[in-house]
Scaffold this active site. Structure first.
Site, PDB file in Angstrom:
ATOM      1  N   ILE A  14     -11.840   2.472  -4.791  1.00 46.91           N
ATOM      2  CA  ILE A  14     -11.878   1.020  -4.565  1.00 46.91           C
ATOM      3  C   ILE A  14     -13.117   0.668  -3.745  1.00 46.91           C
ATOM      4  O   ILE A  14     -13.768  -0.358  -3.982  1.00 46.91           O
ATOM      5  CB  ILE A  14     -10.587   0.521  -3.873  1.00 46.91           C
ATOM      6  CG1 ILE A  14      -9.351   0.963  -4.674  1.00 46.91           C
ATOM      7  CG2 ILE A  14     -10.601  -0.999  -3.721  1.00 46.91           C
ATOM      8  CD1 ILE A  14      -8.039   0.700  -3.992  1.00 46.91           C
ATOM      9  N   LYS A  87      -4.690   9.310   0.688  1.00 46.35           N
ATOM     10  CA  LYS A  87      -3.814   8.383  -0.065  1.00 46.35           C
ATOM     11  C   LYS A  87      -2.812   9.030  -1.019  1.00 46.35           C
ATOM     12  O   LYS A  87      -2.211   8.328  -1.824  1.00 46.35           O
ATOM     13  CB  LYS A  87      -4.691   7.405  -0.830  1.00 46.35           C
ATOM     14  CG  LYS A  87      -5.626   8.077  -1.835  1.00 46.35           C
ATOM     15  CD  LYS A  87      -6.366   7.072  -2.681  1.00 46.35           C
ATOM     16  CE  LYS A  87      -7.212   7.792  -3.722  1.00 46.35           C
ATOM     17  NZ  LYS A  87      -7.976   6.929  -4.583  1.00 46.35           N
ATOM     18  N   SER A 127      -1.232  -1.641   1.338  1.00 46.81           N
ATOM     19  CA  SER A 127      -0.583  -1.341   0.053  1.00 46.81           C
ATOM     20  C   SER A 127       0.765  -2.031  -0.038  1.00 46.81           C
ATOM     21  O   SER A 127       1.438  -2.245   0.978  1.00 46.81           O
ATOM     22  CB  SER A 127      -0.390   0.172  -0.034  1.00 46.81           C
ATOM     23  OG  SER A 127       0.560   0.505  -1.013  1.00 46.81           O
ATOM     24  N   TYR A 152       2.516   8.693   4.231  1.00 48.54           N
ATOM     25  CA  TYR A 152       1.426   7.827   3.766  1.00 48.54           C
ATOM     26  C   TYR A 152       1.813   6.356   3.959  1.00 48.54           C
ATOM     27  O   TYR A 152       1.076   5.565   4.550  1.00 48.54           O
ATOM     28  CB  TYR A 152       1.105   8.104   2.291  1.00 48.54           C
ATOM     29  CG  TYR A 152       0.335   6.990   1.631  1.00 48.54           C
ATOM     30  CD1 TYR A 152      -1.026   6.835   1.846  1.00 48.54           C
ATOM     31  CD2 TYR A 152       0.988   6.046   0.816  1.00 48.54           C
ATOM     32  CE1 TYR A 152      -1.726   5.787   1.271  1.00 48.54           C
ATOM     33  CE2 TYR A 152       0.300   5.002   0.232  1.00 48.54           C
ATOM     34  CZ  TYR A 152      -1.061   4.872   0.467  1.00 48.54           C
ATOM     35  OH  TYR A 152      -1.733   3.829  -0.103  1.00 48.54           O
ATOM     36  N   LYS A 156       0.365   3.181   6.542  1.00 52.22           N
ATOM     37  CA  LYS A 156      -0.070   1.824   6.167  1.00 52.22           C
ATOM     38  C   LYS A 156       0.644   0.788   7.038  1.00 52.22           C
ATOM     39  O   LYS A 156       0.027  -0.175   7.523  1.00 52.22           O
ATOM     40  CB  LYS A 156       0.196   1.550   4.680  1.00 52.22           C
ATOM     41  CG  LYS A 156      -0.743   2.305   3.749  1.00 52.22           C
ATOM     42  CD  LYS A 156      -2.192   1.841   3.891  1.00 52.22           C
ATOM     43  CE  LYS A 156      -3.179   2.691   3.139  1.00 52.22           C
ATOM     44  NZ  LYS A 156      -4.571   2.502   3.499  1.00 52.22           N
ATOM     45  N   ASN A 182      -1.151  -2.034  -8.038  1.00 54.50           N
ATOM     46  CA  ASN A 182      -1.633  -0.787  -8.647  1.00 54.50           C
ATOM     47  C   ASN A 182      -3.029  -0.936  -9.257  1.00 54.50           C
ATOM     48  O   ASN A 182      -3.161  -1.380 -10.398  1.00 54.50           O
ATOM     49  CB  ASN A 182      -0.640  -0.318  -9.718  1.00 54.50           C
ATOM     50  CG  ASN A 182       0.667   0.163  -9.130  1.00 54.50           C
ATOM     51  OD1 ASN A 182       1.317  -0.576  -8.399  1.00 54.50           O
ATOM     52  ND2 ASN A 182       1.046   1.377  -9.410  1.00 54.50           N
TER      53      ASN A 182
END
Ligand code: UFG
Length: 343
Positions: A14, A87, A127, A152, A156, A182
């Site tokens: 990203i 991630k 996320s 994970y 976040k 997604n």
């Protein structure tokens, strides 16, 4: 002089698309990335696409002295977009300390350095995992954050709090937490895209590698869910659209006189099932995919997609690409990787 935006993890999936979007919008992105999950040649590709070679610092974001040196090279820094993080959900379950140390450590370090230097506009990469198992599949930003199912996910949630509490007492900072659904696909030039290490965890890279013959077959994780075709529903968003949302987020933050900490979902607002993704991939790329139905994957949420109205109202941002475009670009990218590997 263009506005400088520090992008941690700017060589990643990203991150690299966001660096291109920033460059296209007239910003000067500065990348901090230690290439633990990215390839140095991605920088050449960014240059090929944009005509500008971004400054790159091969640095671990946990190293405060080195990160500070980067920030001190620039008189004024317009913004910080923090992507740098591990991630892989499964890996985080087996190695929680790696995730807590790197994801939280990196954020604390870059935020501290940015705060001390009065950097105003902060964008944090979060996320939809923070929503956990949802009862209503369409989620707005007001949906409660649930206890995480993996280290994970927990990083976040924790990182969001760190940004929020830091911003609240900062004289200079204004921030936005972007909750991605997604991300899939690749740049339409097929010069940059996702580079999963080892066996991909995510659906679309696994599909692309199966189509290429790297994987023998795709397993659909369960078709007995309470959805129209029995498979999980997700909100797939083209990575280029996602990247552009970061540019809109910076513009939004800088237009606000008042210091804030906002939360925005980044999704298309539409749900697509696993079988629909497979069918679309086959159709747009004119090929057949070898797949079978297997058991459910533990921890998978039945269906979730974004209420994307806040992104539209606040940032003036909506998706331009369809899922079909993303699946076409994912396959074009996979074929370029093939050419590179066989060189
Ligand atoms: N799937 C398969 N077969 C595969 C891979 C995935 O059927 O080989 C299915 C999954 O069961 C799921 C869908 O494809 O229904 C999407 O799976 P992904 O792993 O691509 O994405 P997830 O929605 O599970 O995970 C994403 C992000 C995570 C984030 C999570 C939050 O990748 O980082 O959303 O829900 F934590």
């Amino acid at each position: 002089m263009n506005k400088i935006v520090v992008v941690t993890g700017g060589a990643g999936y990203i991150g690299s698309h966001t660096v291109v979007a920033l460059s296209d919008a007239g910003y000067t992105p500065v990348i901090i990335d230690d290439f633990r999950n990215a390839q140095p040649w991605i920088i050449d590709r960014i240059e090929q696409i944009t005509g500008h070679r971004p400054a790159v610092f091969d640095i671990d974001c946990q190293d405060e002295v080195k990160v500070a040196k980067v920030f001190d090279q620039y008189e004024t820094i317009f913004g910080l977009i923090h992507f740098a993080a591990d991630k892989a959900v499964g890996e985080s379950v087996n190695n929680p300390l790696k995730y807590y140390q790197n994801n939280i450590g990196s954020l604390c370090t870059v935020l501290k350095v940015a705060e001390e230097r009065g950097v105003r506009n902060i964008v944090f990469s979060s996320s939809c995992t923070v929503y956990g198992a949802v009862s209503d599949p369409v989620v707005t930003e007001n949906h409660p954050v649930k206890a995480a199912m993996s280290p994970y996910g927990d990083t976040k949630i924790t990182c969001e709090k760190i940004v929020r509490f830091t911003q609240a007492v900062s004289d200079s900072m204004t921030a936005i937490l972007l909750r991605y659904f997604n991300p899939i696909g690749a740049h339409p030039t097929a010069l940059i895209g996702e580079l999963p290490q080892g066996i991909p965890n995510n659906l679309v890279p696994y599909i692309a590698q199966t189509a290429k013959g790297v994987r023998e077959k795709l397993t659909v994780f369960g078709n007995d869910y309470n959805t129209p075709d029995g498979t999980n529903i997700r909100d797939y968003i083209h990575v280029v659209d996602l990247a552009k949302a970061h540019v809109s987020a910076l513009a939004y933050l800088s237009s606000k006189e008042k210091q804030i900490c906002d939360i925005v979902n980044l999704g298309s607002g539409h749900g697509t099932s696993v079988l629909e993704i497979i069918e679309s991939f086959e159709k747009v790329n004119d090929l057949k995919l070898n797949y079978e139905i297997g058991p459910r994957r533990p921890g998978d949420v039945e269906q979730i997609y974004a209420d994307a109205s806040k992104a539209k109202n606040l940032l003036g941002w909506t998706c331009e690409y369809e899922v079909e475009d993303a699946l076409k670009h994912a396959w074009e990218w996979e074929k370029t990787i093939e050419k590179m590997e066989t060189k």
